[in-house]
Design a protein around this motif. Sequence first.
Motif, mmCIF file in Angstrom:
data_model
loop_
_atom_site.group_PDB
_atom_site.id
_atom_site.type_symbol
_atom_site.label_atom_id
_atom_site.label_comp_id
_atom_site.label_asym_id
_atom_site.label_seq_id
_atom_site.Cartn_x
_atom_site.Cartn_y
_atom_site.Cartn_z
ATOM 1 N N UNK A 68 0.792 -1.180 -0.060
ATOM 2 C CA UNK A 68 -0.079 0.035 -0.036
ATOM 3 C C UNK A 68 0.786 1.074 -0.031
ATOM 4 N N UNK A 69 0.286 2.452 -0.584
ATOM 5 C CA UNK A 69 0.977 3.453 -0.614
ATOM 6 C C UNK A 69 1.472 3.975 0.978
ATOM 7 N N UNK A 70 2.517 4.486 1.112
ATOM 8 C CA UNK A 70 3.118 4.943 2.492
ATOM 9 C C UNK A 70 2.452 6.249 2.858
ATOM 10 N N UNK A 71 2.300 6.496 4.327
ATOM 11 C CA UNK A 71 1.691 7.761 4.792
ATOM 12 C C UNK A 71 0.289 8.022 4.293
ATOM 13 N N UNK A 72 -0.346 6.873 3.874
ATOM 14 C CA UNK A 72 -1.988 6.846 4.099
ATOM 15 C C UNK A 72 -2.306 7.322 2.539
ATOM 16 N N UNK A 73 -1.439 7.806 1.545
ATOM 17 C CA UNK A 73 -2.020 8.147 0.226
ATOM 18 C C UNK A 73 -3.173 7.259 -0.308
ATOM 19 N N UNK A 74 -4.140 7.664 -1.034
ATOM 20 C CA UNK A 74 -5.349 7.182 -1.365
ATOM 21 C C UNK A 74 -4.713 6.432 -2.738
ATOM 22 N N UNK A 75 -5.089 5.153 -2.551
ATOM 23 C CA UNK A 75 -4.487 4.375 -4.119
ATOM 24 C C UNK A 75 -5.603 5.092 -5.212
ATOM 25 N N UNK A 76 -5.289 4.963 -6.383
ATOM 26 C CA UNK A 76 -5.995 5.393 -7.655
ATOM 27 C C UNK A 76 -6.590 4.150 -8.119
ATOM 28 N N UNK A 77 -6.102 3.041 -7.695
ATOM 29 C CA UNK A 77 -6.356 1.567 -8.436
ATOM 30 C C UNK A 77 -5.948 0.621 -7.478
ATOM 31 N N UNK A 78 -6.523 -0.687 -7.574
ATOM 32 C CA UNK A 78 -6.100 -1.739 -6.904
ATOM 33 C C UNK A 78 -5.750 -2.648 -8.000
ATOM 34 N N UNK A 79 -4.511 -3.225 -7.721
ATOM 35 C CA UNK A 79 -3.967 -4.424 -8.787
ATOM 36 C C UNK A 79 -3.851 -5.689 -7.963
ATOM 37 N N UNK A 80 -4.013 -6.719 -8.855
ATOM 38 C CA UNK A 80 -3.765 -8.104 -8.375
ATOM 39 C C UNK A 80 -2.824 -8.427 -9.345
ATOM 40 N N UNK A 81 -1.636 -8.718 -8.660
ATOM 41 C CA UNK A 81 -0.210 -8.965 -9.696
ATOM 42 C C UNK A 81 -0.044 -10.554 -9.533
ATOM 43 N N UNK A 82 0.334 -11.047 -10.709
ATOM 44 C CA UNK A 82 0.644 -12.495 -10.697
ATOM 45 C C UNK A 82 2.077 -12.493 -11.209
ATOM 46 N N UNK A 83 2.918 -12.997 -10.439
ATOM 47 C CA UNK A 83 4.310 -12.891 -10.785
ATOM 48 C C UNK A 83 4.895 -14.162 -11.813
ATOM 49 N N UNK A 84 5.880 -13.706 -12.606
ATOM 50 C CA UNK A 84 6.415 -14.722 -13.635
ATOM 51 C C UNK A 84 7.532 -15.720 -12.861
ATOM 52 N N UNK A 85 8.182 -16.303 -13.885
ATOM 53 C CA UNK A 85 8.791 -17.848 -13.279
ATOM 54 C C UNK A 85 8.833 -19.015 -13.928
#
Length: 299
Positions: A68-85
């Motif tokens: 999450x953004x530090x210092x309570x900054x409001x996110x503009x979007x939520x991301x679900x990230x799947x890593x490679x490998x």
Amino acid sequence: MSLQNELIVRVGLPLYGLKRTLSSAERTRRRIAAQAIRPPRFSPPRILGLHADVSGGHRNGWPLYSLAPRNGAAPVRHVLYFHGGAYVNEIVFAHWWMLGLLVRSAPCRVAVPIYPLAAAIGPAQTVATASEIAQSLIGEVGAEGLVLMGDSAGGGMALAVAQALRDSGLEPARVILISPWLDLAVDLPEQQSIGPRDAMLGIPGLQEAGRTYAGGLPLDDPRPSPIHGEMSGLPPITSFTGTEDVLNPDSHRLQAACRAAGTEFELIEADGMPHVYPLLPTPEGRAARRQIIERLRSA
């Protein structure tokens, strides 16, 4: 092509050794066997705390990290990230580093599930569980607030999850793919011609990793190989790809399939760039990350 990119392609990536690991089926099998007997290493590095507030837990039986953004900054979007490998390697520092930059710069909130590797549960259960996690996040932030994202094998998983959500009547805001692996077969003639120039991936090892992950499913099943799935009804898709990547043809096939299905698709192709170049600390990587941030803000 920048000097930084030249140094990474010619020196850094060979030292990293993934190309050698994927140079033959036997080397890949040894890697998979070694991974199975070692404790998994997937925790975020402490330095990530400079860019994001990091928390961990479990969801649907998988470890799930939240950035999450530090210092309570409001996110503009939520991301679900799947890593490679290649479905056989855990998340690495380069993934965490890029995600930390996105969290700080977008700003956005990122959920990172740590999915089982290789043939541990197979693609049918992997995609089903990943889709359940996506549905639970949609329940929290709304479909319009969620972006699916992934690189390489994780890009294939992100597209497979988007197809599963579509079949459930759900449509996230956008799908962002980085050098996605969309067809486990890796058997196109153009991929064979790119292979010698690819500084990171080897086709024989990719094919073995793909067979291992697929388990009892055919390689053209849409869950492990979503290029064979239906593209209609999907959210807008952006795919980043470099021309020196054996997976580059997958993005072109996806572009053609989305156009035929009437799905909005954006291909961002970088000449001379290697696999997953947006994750690299190069001018080209920085330019790609700025483009990703723009798509997150406008999703």
